[in-house]
Design a protein around this motif. Structure first.
Motif, short mmCIF file in Angstrom:
data_model
loop_
_atom_site.label_atom_id
_atom_site.label_comp_id
_atom_site.label_asym_id
_atom_site.label_seq_id
_atom_site.Cartn_x
_atom_site.Cartn_y
_atom_site.Cartn_z
N GLU A 26 0.82 -1.20 0.00
CA GLU A 26 0.00 0.00 0.00
C GLU A 26 0.86 1.26 0.00
O GLU A 26 0.58 2.22 -0.73
CB GLU A 26 -0.93 -0.02 1.22
CG GLU A 26 -2.03 -1.07 1.14
CD GLU A 26 -2.86 -1.13 2.39
OE1 GLU A 26 -4.08 -1.35 2.30
OE2 GLU A 26 -2.28 -0.98 3.50
N THR A 45 2.52 1.69 -3.42
CA THR A 45 1.58 2.09 -4.48
C THR A 45 1.35 3.59 -4.46
O THR A 45 1.37 4.25 -5.50
CB THR A 45 0.25 1.34 -4.31
OG1 THR A 45 0.49 -0.08 -4.39
CG2 THR A 45 -0.74 1.73 -5.41
N LEU A 46 1.13 4.15 -3.26
CA LEU A 46 0.95 5.60 -3.18
C LEU A 46 2.25 6.31 -3.54
O LEU A 46 2.21 7.39 -4.15
CB LEU A 46 0.51 5.99 -1.77
CG LEU A 46 0.22 7.49 -1.58
CD1 LEU A 46 -0.84 7.98 -2.56
CD2 LEU A 46 -0.22 7.79 -0.14
N ALA A 102 2.39 6.43 -7.32
CA ALA A 102 1.46 7.42 -7.84
C ALA A 102 1.98 8.84 -7.61
O ALA A 102 1.84 9.73 -8.46
CB ALA A 102 0.09 7.25 -7.19
N CYS A 154 -3.22 9.25 -8.07
CA CYS A 154 -3.17 9.45 -6.62
C CYS A 154 -4.57 9.37 -6.01
O CYS A 154 -4.75 8.77 -4.94
CB CYS A 154 -2.53 10.80 -6.30
SG CYS A 154 -0.76 10.88 -6.65
N THR A 183 -5.69 5.77 -5.91
CA THR A 183 -4.93 5.05 -4.88
C THR A 183 -5.47 5.35 -3.50
O THR A 183 -5.64 4.44 -2.66
CB THR A 183 -3.44 5.43 -4.95
OG1 THR A 183 -2.92 5.09 -6.23
CG2 THR A 183 -2.65 4.68 -3.89
N TRP A 236 -8.65 3.49 -2.99
CA TRP A 236 -8.34 2.07 -2.75
C TRP A 236 -7.89 1.86 -1.31
O TRP A 236 -8.29 0.88 -0.66
CB TRP A 236 -7.26 1.63 -3.74
CG TRP A 236 -6.68 0.29 -3.48
CD1 TRP A 236 -7.33 -0.91 -3.48
CD2 TRP A 236 -5.31 0.00 -3.14
NE1 TRP A 236 -6.45 -1.93 -3.19
CE2 TRP A 236 -5.21 -1.40 -2.97
CE3 TRP A 236 -4.16 0.79 -2.99
CZ2 TRP A 236 -4.01 -2.03 -2.66
CZ3 TRP A 236 -2.96 0.16 -2.68
CH2 TRP A 236 -2.90 -1.23 -2.51
#
Length: 376
Positions: free
Chosen positions: A30, A33-34, A37, A76, A79, A82
């Motif tokens: 997690e 992933t951010l 982005a 972003c 994300t 999510w």
């Protein structure tokens, strides 16, 4: 005898899921992933800034670099949705959004709101009043929203890691250390770009050669650049060090990356010796500070940071001034101005450390000064 005072404290009726372990912990996937982005978003900003700097007749909003930046905003936003999906109730209300959003996602969420508002205003502004040029870019109202939003979103991975660790844990290593440093770099680069008009990173600032520079002059602007860059380079380091022991090499990376980005993008690689010198000088200063850390034990944590904030800018910027005659014509200022500049960056660094150390709560610090900071 009453035992009221011995009773265990009861949880507040207003306690929410925000503080629960399930919602405050984030996986490495997690966080990364951010981070990815955020990288997308900041690269888009760099491309857009470079286009504004190199294409003077730019008169349209619909450009490839805007496409990269705005698709980065979308990445972003998706994300963050999510990340929130499993941490909010199935039916989201205004109250549940405010009360149950994990604390680590609140600032990135505010940042996303600023990006959306700023992007909408920016589109309208460009269509009504045209494309900003030169100094106008740094004072356009819509751009303030966009830059602030980028900073808050890019800080998200570091905030997520902080929320996933016990408050007493002050050490980060390996992938976690890389995530923290990368998040800080991405959060700082938009500020460096937007303060380009008061930065000493893009090109060497060594004086115009005027014998008696006037108060309002290019020489004065160069002095402002040293002050501005000192503040912007120091703040990310000081903020990280409030929560963690800075990983080895972190101060050097947090100086080197913005220095090279600003020089290569906005200086066209002219004076490449400048970011090289800044990097080497910061690395040497960091090693020296870590080696001398045990000698600072008698000082309070705040005093240690103020001393480091005072000395590090003096050492690093003095290295730039000292190497300039070797790679070029050297500094054109006289002794009064050179000594004044060195003193000014030192006082600026000490003042920055003093202020940042007093903003908000601080984590419990170890008894030894192992959280050192070295940067101009």
């Amino acid at each position: 005898m009453s035992t009221t005072r011995d009773a265990a404290p009861q949880p507040s009726p207003d306690a929410t899921a925000t503080d629960s372990p399930e919602t405050s912990r984030f996986t490495a996937r997690e966080r990364r992933t951010l981070l990815a982005a955020s990288l997308w978003l900041v690269v888009g900003l760099q491309l857009d800034a470079f286009a504004h700097a190199t294409i003077p007749d730019l008169e349209t909003f619909w450009t490839p670099w805007h496409a990269v930046m705005y698709s980065g905003i979308a990445a972003c936003g998706l994300t963050l949705l999510w990340l929130l999906r499993s941490r909010l109730p199935a039916v989201v209300t205004y109250r549940s959004l405010l009360r149950e959003t994990p604390s680590a996602l609140r600032l990135p969420g505010i940042g996303m709101g600023l990006l959306l508002v700023g992007g909408g205003i920016d589109t309208l502004w460009h269509n009504l009043f045209g494309i900003e040029r030169g100094l106008e870019i740094f004072f356009s109202p819509s751009h303030y929203f966009i830059i602030a939003g980028m900073v808050l979103v890019a800080a998200g991975p570091a905030l997520m890691l902080a929320a996933s660790m016990p408050s007493s844990a002050r050490s980060v290593r390996g992938g976690d250390a890389a995530t923290v440093v990368a998040s800080a770099v991405l959060a700082s680069i938009p500020v460096h770009i937007y303060t380009l008009h008061a930065s000493a990173l893009p090109t060497p600032h060594l004086g115009t050669g005027e014998i008696e520079p006037s108060t309002f002059s290019m020489d004065a602007q160069m002095f402002h650049g040293y002050v501005g860059s000192t503040v912007v380079l120091l703040i990310p380091l000081l903020v990280l060090a409030r929560r963690w022991q800075l990983p080895i090499g972190a101060p050097t990376v947090l100086v080197a990356v913005p220095a090279f980005v600003m020089n290569l993008v906005f200086g066209d690689g002219v004076g490449l010796w400048l970011p090289i010198t800044l990097t080497v000088a910061t690395a040497i200063t960091e090693l020296a500070a870590r080696a001398l850390a045990p000698r600072l034990r008698p000082l309070t944590p705040d005093t240690r940071w103020i001393v480091l904030g005072l000395l590090a800018p003096i050492v690093v910027w003095s290295a730039v001034l000292a190497i300039s005659p070797v790679v070029g014509d050297g500094v054109s200022w006289n002794l009064h101005m050179i000594s004044g500049l060195v003193a000014l960056v030192g006082f600026t660094g000490a003042g920055t450390a003093y202020v940042v150390r007093r903003i908000g709560p601080r984590s419990t610090e170890p008894s030894v000064p192992d959280t050192v900071v070295t940067a101009p």
